[in-house]
Scaffold this motif. Structure first.
Motif, PDB file in Angstrom:
ATOM      1  N   MET A  34     -27.268 -22.234 -28.397  1.00  0.00           N
ATOM      2  CA  MET A  34     -28.496 -22.611 -28.563  1.00  0.00           C
ATOM      3  C   MET A  34     -29.099 -23.124 -27.128  1.00  0.00           C
ATOM      4  SD  MET A  34     -29.092 -24.587 -32.171  1.00  0.00           S
ATOM      5  CE  MET A  34     -30.874 -24.596 -32.162  1.00  0.00           C
ATOM      6  N   ASP A  35     -28.275 -23.594 -26.406  1.00  0.00           N
ATOM      7  CA  ASP A  35     -28.607 -24.229 -24.864  1.00  0.00           C
ATOM      8  C   ASP A  35     -28.995 -22.995 -24.131  1.00  0.00           C
ATOM      9  OD1 ASP A  35     -28.382 -26.631 -25.384  1.00  0.00           O
ATOM     10  OD2 ASP A  35     -26.180 -26.843 -24.933  1.00  0.00           O
ATOM     11  N   ASN A  51     -38.289 -16.372 -16.740  1.00  0.00           N
ATOM     12  CA  ASN A  51     -37.253 -16.598 -17.777  1.00  0.00           C
ATOM     13  C   ASN A  51     -36.734 -18.037 -17.383  1.00  0.00           C
ATOM     14  OD1 ASN A  51     -36.325 -13.283 -17.548  1.00  0.00           O
ATOM     15  ND2 ASN A  51     -37.146 -14.202 -19.088  1.00  0.00           N
ATOM     16  N   ALA A  52     -37.298 -18.930 -16.485  1.00  0.00           N
ATOM     17  CA  ALA A  52     -36.648 -20.136 -16.331  1.00  0.00           C
ATOM     18  C   ALA A  52     -37.008 -21.221 -17.314  1.00  0.00           C
ATOM     19  CB  ALA A  52     -37.302 -20.732 -15.043  1.00  0.00           C
ATOM     20  N   ARG A  73     -36.530 -27.378 -17.776  1.00  0.00           N
ATOM     21  CA  ARG A  73     -35.712 -28.252 -17.068  1.00  0.00           C
ATOM     22  C   ARG A  73     -34.894 -27.639 -15.821  1.00  0.00           C
ATOM     23  NH1 ARG A  73     -30.634 -25.808 -19.362  1.00  0.00           N
ATOM     24  NH2 ARG A  73     -31.080 -25.081 -21.398  1.00  0.00           N
ATOM     25  N   GLN A  74     -35.150 -26.302 -15.449  1.00  0.00           N
ATOM     26  CA  GLN A  74     -34.632 -25.739 -14.214  1.00  0.00           C
ATOM     27  C   GLN A  74     -35.393 -25.887 -13.316  1.00  0.00           C
ATOM     28  OE1 GLN A  74     -33.745 -22.178 -16.372  1.00  0.00           O
ATOM     29  NE2 GLN A  74     -31.621 -22.648 -16.476  1.00  0.00           N
ATOM     30  N   PRO A 131     -28.369 -19.656 -21.322  1.00  0.00           N
ATOM     31  CA  PRO A 131     -27.802 -19.658 -19.970  1.00  0.00           C
ATOM     32  C   PRO A 131     -28.232 -20.817 -19.089  1.00  0.00           C
ATOM     33  CG  PRO A 131     -29.366 -17.909 -20.247  1.00  0.00           C
ATOM     34  CD  PRO A 131     -29.350 -18.507 -21.499  1.00  0.00           C
ATOM     35  N   ASP A 132     -27.191 -21.055 -18.168  1.00  0.00           N
ATOM     36  CA  ASP A 132     -27.484 -22.078 -17.338  1.00  0.00           C
ATOM     37  C   ASP A 132     -28.444 -21.804 -16.094  1.00  0.00           C
ATOM     38  OD1 ASP A 132     -26.156 -24.069 -18.534  1.00  0.00           O
ATOM     39  OD2 ASP A 132     -24.178 -23.847 -17.747  1.00  0.00           O
ATOM     40  N   ASN A 133     -28.484 -20.586 -15.739  1.00  0.00           N
ATOM     41  CA  ASN A 133     -29.184 -19.987 -14.650  1.00  0.00           C
ATOM     42  C   ASN A 133     -30.317 -19.312 -15.176  1.00  0.00           C
ATOM     43  OD1 ASN A 133     -27.216 -17.951 -15.581  1.00  0.00           O
ATOM     44  ND2 ASN A 133     -26.384 -18.158 -13.776  1.00  0.00           N
ATOM     45  N   TYR A 134     -31.303 -18.593 -14.281  1.00  0.00           N
ATOM     46  CA  TYR A 134     -32.235 -17.822 -14.792  1.00  0.00           C
ATOM     47  C   TYR A 134     -32.301 -16.748 -13.445  1.00  0.00           C
ATOM     48  CZ  TYR A 134     -34.824 -20.951 -11.804  1.00  0.00           C
ATOM     49  OH  TYR A 134     -35.457 -21.751 -10.796  1.00  0.00           O
TER      50      TYR A 134
END
Lengths: 243, 276
Positions: B241-242, A134-135, A138-139, B244-247
């Motif tokens: 659209m961006d 799910n990453a 860019r992460q 979530p910042d984490n996964y």
């Protein structure tokens, strides 16, 4: 020995600058060919010509004996059979890891989503990235991105994978994780064409090493011959500079 | 009925009471033509931009065949037409375009409904700007993304729709928002062809009591509310659209991956089967 890809008299110029000056070359099934040489020697261009990211000006590229420049070969099919891994990874920025490996299978090979996911998971596990499905790219770190890129190429079930300096953009501590994935693939009998500056990898894994200089193939042979006993001055100088 | 000693606020209250519905209808019309005009303009711009980014087929050095030459010529011609379209509609004021198109069509025997004419004019005007905005967005997407998609075997169309445009559109969303805001305001010029949008309604309301300042103050506030609301909504869309910042890390590489969660049901099945 079955020839998968054969290149005959390839020439390519960018404007007045002649990058490839007539290259003949063949890759056999199940073999790992490492292409070495200094920057600007034409090794990446050769790889990009084989994948038709560049159109050669002259010469032939044969895939199982069929000329892919003649227009008779189905291009998406050919691209699916000949995978590519880039120096800059080029993971699709708008998709997570799983979808990076799924999209091509669905769009090009017309597999169902379920099949594609299953296949993608198989290869993501192989490269050790199955926990990160799910990453977003860019992460991830460079090494992780490159492993996903390898899984993306593998998920298309290609016959050959072209690696264009796969570790050159990586931090030194991440080079190992990518090279070990590639080494495993080589041991499993995947046909690979690798443009690299990693002499240790070439020595350990390559069945054939090709040294390019100024747009031509200068020397080729098994790694012991080419890396151990260079014949030409240019190769000697190149190897000395790599130490 | 207000008289000479009525204050500013008194007039505003009176005018709102008397013309509130009129302003509301005008606001509705303004929103309708601005939103549909921007949406259609976006679609038009997208089409033009995609065609303008198709590379001309390369002339082979040795023995070019006739097919390639015809294709090249045709594409060149289409590119030229699109360039003319963009230059003309970016290079003339919308108020002039409105008059020329609306009355020009009448000259040719076509009598357009004013609302239709309004949407039509805003769409093609916006399309010209959007074409350039979207082209910029496409060009800004890293060349490696195109190469990776081609290397996997995707066609130009697949590459565009699945890889490039989602990224390009995300990048240009602020500019698209600008266009929408410009259209909400600039649709006011369409009063020249008697489109019953907010400015047109205000003009008739102001004329009745000769209270220009009060009426235009009211519609200024309405325009501001519209544009502020739209900006807010667009910001929210960008955030969405961006993603979530984490996964979530699904299990570790070593332990049993019983806790894998995948959003789509059949993905879950596939993952389970793989783990079995």
């Amino acid at each position: 020995m079955e020839r998968v890809i054969e290149v005959k008299g390839i020439k390519k110029a960018f404007g007045d600058h002649e990058v490839l000056k007539g290259v003949d070359f063949a890759a056999n099934k199940g073999e790992v060919t490492c292409i070495i040489g200094s920057s600007g020697s034409g090794k990446s261009t050769l790889l990009r010509c084989i994948n038709l990211l560049e159109t050669p000006d002259e010469g032939q590229i044969l895939y199982h004996g069929e000329d892919i420049l003649s227009g008779a070969v189905n291009m998406p099919r050919y691209h699916a059979k000949v995978g590519m891994v880039f120096q800059q990874f080029n993971l699709f920025g708008n998709m997570d890891v799983l979808n990076n490996c799924v999209t091509g299978q669905m769009k090009v090979l017309h597999r169902t989503r379920e099949e594609s996911v299953e296949n993608a998971m198989k290869y993501l596990k192989k490269v050790g990235m199955d926990a990160y499905i799910n990453a977003k790219p860019r992460q991830l770190s460079g090494g992780q991105k490159q492993r996903v890129a390898i899984a993306r190429a593998l998920a298309m079930d290609p016959e050959v994978i072209l690696f264009d300096e796969p570790t050159s953009a990586l931090d030194p501590e991440m080079v190992g994780e990518v090279l070990s994935v590639m080494q495993n693939l080589a041991q499993e009998g995947l046909t690979m064409l690798v443009v690299t500056h990693e002499m240790g990898f070439a020595r350990a894994v390559a069945s054939e090493v090709v040294f390019m200089d100024q747009g031509v193939i200068c020397e080729h042979g098994n790694p012991e011959e080419v890396l151990g006993a260079p014949k030409t001055e240019r190769l000697k100088a190149f190897l000395a500079s790599m130490l | 009925m207000p008289n000479a000693s009525t204050s500013f606020f008194g007039w505003v209250a009176f005018l709102l009471q008397k013309y509130g519905m009129l302003f509301l209808r005008g606001t509705g019309m303004t929103l309708l033509i601005a939103l549909t005009g921007t949406a259609l303009g976006f679609a038009l711009g997208l089409l033009v931009a995609i065609i303008r980014t198709i590379a001309l087929p390369e002339k082979k050095k040795a023995g070019s065949n006739a097919g390639v030459i015809v294709k090249r010529g045709l594409l060149r011609f289409v590119h030229m037409l699109m360039n003319v379209y963009i230059q003309v509609f970016r290079g003339t004021p919308m108020i002039v375009q409105a008059v020329v198109i609306y009355y020009g069509a009448q000259y040719a025997g076509v009598f357009m409904d004013t609302t239709f004419a309004a949407v039509f004019i805003i769409s093609i005007n916006t399309g010209a700007y959007m074409a350039e905005i979207i082209r910029g967005g496409i060009v800004s997407v890293d060349k490696g993304q195109f190469e990776a998609a081609h290397a996997i075997g995707m066609t130009h169309w697949q590459t565009m729709t699945t890889v490039v445009l989602p990224q390009a559109i995300r990048n240009i969303l602020p500019s698209v928002g600008n266009e929408l805001i410009v259209n909400i305001k600039d649709s006011s010029v369409l009063n020249v062809i008697s489109v019953s949008e907010l400015f047109f309604q205000a003009k008739s309301a102001a004329g009745t009591y000769y209270r220009y300042f009060e009426v235009y103050f009211i519609i200024a506030v309405i325009y501001l509310i519209l544009t502020l609301t739209v900006s807010r909504i667009l910001r929210a869309v960008e955030k969405k659209m961006d993603g979530p910042d984490n996964y979530v890390i699904h299990g570790s590489q070593s332990d049993s991956r019983a806790d894998i969660k995948v959003s789509v049901e059949n993905e879950k099945e596939a993952v389970k089967r793989w783990n079995a």
